[in-house]
Design an enzyme around this catalytic site. Sequence first.
Site, mmCIF file in Angstrom:
data_model
loop_
_atom_site.group_PDB
_atom_site.id
_atom_site.type_symbol
_atom_site.label_atom_id
_atom_site.label_comp_id
_atom_site.label_asym_id
_atom_site.label_seq_id
_atom_site.Cartn_x
_atom_site.Cartn_y
_atom_site.Cartn_z
ATOM 1 N N ASP A 121 -29.439 72.279 -4.052
ATOM 2 C CA ASP A 121 -30.765 72.057 -3.471
ATOM 3 C C ASP A 121 -30.867 72.870 -2.187
ATOM 4 O OD1 ASP A 121 -31.548 70.236 -5.435
ATOM 5 O OD2 ASP A 121 -30.840 68.502 -4.312
ATOM 6 N N ASP A 137 -36.446 70.913 -9.582
ATOM 7 C CA ASP A 137 -37.034 69.642 -9.142
ATOM 8 C C ASP A 137 -38.554 69.758 -9.036
ATOM 9 O OD1 ASP A 137 -34.456 68.599 -8.889
ATOM 10 O OD2 ASP A 137 -34.349 69.024 -6.743
#
Length: 171
Positions: A121, A137
């Site tokens: 991320d 995401d």
Amino acid sequence: MNKKLKHSLLALIYAVVLVAIDRISKILAVKYLSGGNEVVIIKSVFTLRYLENRGAAFGMLQNKQILFVILTIVVMLIVVKVFLDLPDEKRFRPLAVIFVFLFAGALGNLIDRLMNGYVVDFFYFVLIDFPIFNMADIYVSVSVTVLIILMVFYYKEEDFSIIFKKESSDK
């Protein structure tokens, strides 16, 4: 080539492109952000910050990789099944697009989990201290949000009976 096969191949190509964008962005994040480097895009609002997420959305259920892999595969199979069952009508094209993004997002994070044991991320909204996330995401979150909006405001009960008619008539 029949129309359904053509649309399915096109959807597969779009999904591959989306997964490639996700993969490239994660490779760049590892290369330029790991080791504590941070890139400020908008001061006190948005930065690029590396994180190895061993959980699900928002860091929930840390270190449950086998569970995530199984659930992701199940979700991907359901998405493919429903996509293939969609009637070839203009009214259902938004669903087809949503399912392509949902599939690509699930696959993008699945690849990370299988290769690394975690998901990379790197997008971080400092202003609201929002959990760090990635392209996959975004694909999943936006597609699910749009799906919910369409289910509430656009599609009617008759539409769902058309989509799932084949399954109910097979029983």
